[in-house]
Design a protein around this motif. Structure first.
Motif, PDB file in Angstrom:
ATOM      1  N   VAL A   1       0.863  -1.183   0.000  1.00 55.22           N
ATOM      2  CA  VAL A   1       0.000   0.000   0.000  1.00 55.22           C
ATOM      3  C   VAL A   1       0.899   1.233   0.000  1.00 55.22           C
ATOM      4  CG1 VAL A   1      -1.800   1.259   1.231  1.00 55.22           C
ATOM      5  CG2 VAL A   1      -1.753  -1.245   1.300  1.00 55.22           C
TER       6      VAL A   1
ATOM      7  N   VAL B   1       1.408   5.337   0.050  1.00 58.28           N
ATOM      8  CA  VAL B   1       0.813   6.628   0.378  1.00 58.28           C
ATOM      9  C   VAL B   1       1.849   7.720   0.124  1.00 58.28           C
ATOM     10  CG1 VAL B   1      -0.251   8.079   2.148  1.00 58.28           C
ATOM     11  CG2 VAL B   1      -0.685   5.604   2.124  1.00 58.28           C
TER      12      VAL B   1
ATOM     13  N   ARG C   1      -2.708   3.543  -8.379  1.00 56.68           N
ATOM     14  CA  ARG C   1      -2.104   2.580  -7.450  1.00 56.68           C
ATOM     15  C   ARG C   1      -1.529   3.248  -6.205  1.00 56.68           C
ATOM     16  NH1 ARG C   1       2.105  -0.784 -10.860  1.00 56.68           N
ATOM     17  NH2 ARG C   1       2.077  -2.043  -8.943  1.00 56.68           N
ATOM     18  N   VAL C   2      -1.766   4.544  -6.068  1.00 58.20           N
ATOM     19  CA  VAL C   2      -1.173   5.308  -4.967  1.00 58.20           C
ATOM     20  C   VAL C   2      -2.250   6.169  -4.312  1.00 58.20           C
ATOM     21  CG1 VAL C   2       0.485   7.126  -4.387  1.00 58.20           C
ATOM     22  CG2 VAL C   2       1.112   5.362  -6.037  1.00 58.20           C
ATOM     23  N   THR C   3      -2.227   6.205  -2.975  1.00 62.74           N
ATOM     24  CA  THR C   3      -3.083   7.135  -2.241  1.00 62.74           C
ATOM     25  C   THR C   3      -2.333   8.442  -2.043  1.00 62.74           C
ATOM     26  OG1 THR C   3      -4.229   5.361  -1.063  1.00 62.74           O
ATOM     27  CG2 THR C   3      -4.304   7.552  -0.071  1.00 62.74           C
ATOM     28  N   LEU C   4      -2.945   9.544  -2.438  1.00 59.76           N
ATOM     29  CA  LEU C   4      -2.327  10.862  -2.293  1.00 59.76           C
ATOM     30  C   LEU C   4      -3.015  11.618  -1.164  1.00 59.76           C
ATOM     31  CD1 LEU C   4      -0.388  13.084  -3.252  1.00 59.76           C
ATOM     32  CD2 LEU C   4      -2.134  13.768  -4.922  1.00 59.76           C
ATOM     33  N   VAL C   5      -2.235  12.018  -0.166  1.00 59.18           N
ATOM     34  CA  VAL C   5      -2.730  12.791   0.962  1.00 59.18           C
ATOM     35  C   VAL C   5      -2.150  14.195   0.868  1.00 59.18           C
ATOM     36  CG1 VAL C   5      -2.716  13.038   3.481  1.00 59.18           C
ATOM     37  CG2 VAL C   5      -2.947  10.763   2.437  1.00 59.18           C
TER      38      VAL C   5
ATOM     39  N   GLY D   1       0.769  10.186   6.573  1.00 58.08           N
ATOM     40  CA  GLY D   1       0.693   9.000   5.738  1.00 58.08           C
ATOM     41  C   GLY D   1       0.374   7.761   6.549  1.00 58.08           C
TER      42      GLY D   1
ATOM     43  N   ALA E   1      -3.167   7.367   7.260  1.00 59.17           N
ATOM     44  CA  ALA E   1      -3.966   7.012   6.092  1.00 59.17           C
ATOM     45  C   ALA E   1      -3.852   5.540   5.713  1.00 59.17           C
ATOM     46  CB  ALA E   1      -3.565   7.887   4.903  1.00 59.17           C
TER      47      ALA E   1
END
Length: 303
Positions: free
Chosen positions: A31, A33, A52-56, A71, A74
């Motif tokens: 995972v 982030v 494919r990436v979570t952006l915070v 991160g 998240a």
């Protein structure tokens, strides 16, 4: 155990695509982030990475530790391993599996790390070598004393057990620079053993825009870290290291033309130990306007 990867970013990130390519090529589908730490221009991920990436996004910059904590918050609850990679570094193939595997093979250890190949802005090796702890499990008490003297741990090679990280208080600490080093010392102070993987797992990039290019800022942060964790080595050993921090701070301040502050820093060194010959020269040069301007020249990574 499922792994998550935290990538803090602030401002222009010319190497981020390379960083994410290397992370997403790792087996196991970690995972990922990416934390935009208050960049003036909000970060937009490349279309190849975005799905494919979570952006915070943080609206205010807080520094790498604060960004990593955002991160961490998240990550899904079932992520038990937390890997770190900065936005200007790149993992080698199989790096995550090797470091995470070494950690899971030592149930009593709380974090693991590999070694780094130092490269320049063009990606070519610089020839710089870091100290390399022995491969295998490192007892917190002994490694804490070694870490206090110098930081041989490449941040972008580190994998932590999420539970051990939480017990140590998370990522946030008292300094904005050298925040990774402060965390390692905090882990050791809490009795958390480490594991060293005796092979290169990351390409660590030196470049002028990096936080460690600020010589005076880094020296001031190191001083704060050493003052905070002096109990790891005792007062006499701590005093010697703190004197060296003041010497590094003096050199950094002189590079910036802050000569009065540099003289005050040299006075702090002299109060703790005799000045070495080259240090006496540097201190004396501060009183000579024609010569002291030369103190700001040269590669900051080479003194």
């Amino acid at each position: 155990m499922r792994a998550g990867v935290l990538v803090p970013v602030h401002g222009f990130a010319p190497y981020l695509a390379e960083t994410l390519d290397a992370i997403l090529a790792q087996p196991g589908e970690p995972v990922v982030v990416v934390v935009d730490d208050g960049s003036p221009q909000p970060l937009a991920l490349h279309p190849d990475h975005a799905p494919r990436v979570t952006l915070v996004r943080r609206e205010t910059a807080g520094g790498p530790a604060v960004a990593r904590q955002a991160g961490l918050d998240a990550l899904p609850e079932d992520v038990g391993l937390v890997a770190l990679c900065d936005a200007d570094d790149a993992w080698l193939p199989g790096a995550l599996a090797r470091v995470a595997g070494a950690l899971t093979a030592e149930p009593g250890a709380g974090w693991a790390f590999g070694r780094a190949l130092v490269v320049g802005p063009n990606g070519r090796p610089t020839g710089e070598r870091w100290a390399e702890p022995p491969a295998g499990r490192l007892a917190a008490t002994d490694f804490g004393r070694e870490l206090y003297a110098a930081n041989p741990v490449p941040t972008s090679s580190v994998v932590l057990r999420r539970a051990a990280l939480a017990e140590a208080g998370g990522f946030t600490g008292p300094v904005r620079v050298a925040e990774d080093w402060e965390l390692w010392l905090r882990l050791c102070a809490g009795g958390v053993d480490a594991v060293c993987v005796g092979e290169t797992t990351v390409r660590y990039r030196r470049h002028p825009g990096g936080l460690t290019a600020d010589v005076a800022g880094l020296a001031a942060a190191q001083l704060a870290v050493h003052e905070r964790h002096a109990e790891l080595v005792g007062p006499r050993a701590a005093d010697r290291v703190i004197a060296d921090d003041h010497a590094a701070l003096a050199a950094g301040l002189a590079r910036e033309g802050r000569y009065a502050e540099a003289r005050a820093a040299w006075a702090q060194v002299a109060a703790r130990r005799p000045l070495r010959r080259e240090e006496q020269v540097r201190r004396a040069v501060l009183a000579l306007p024609g010569l002291r301007r030369r103190l700001g020249r040269g590669d900051p990574y080479r003194g």
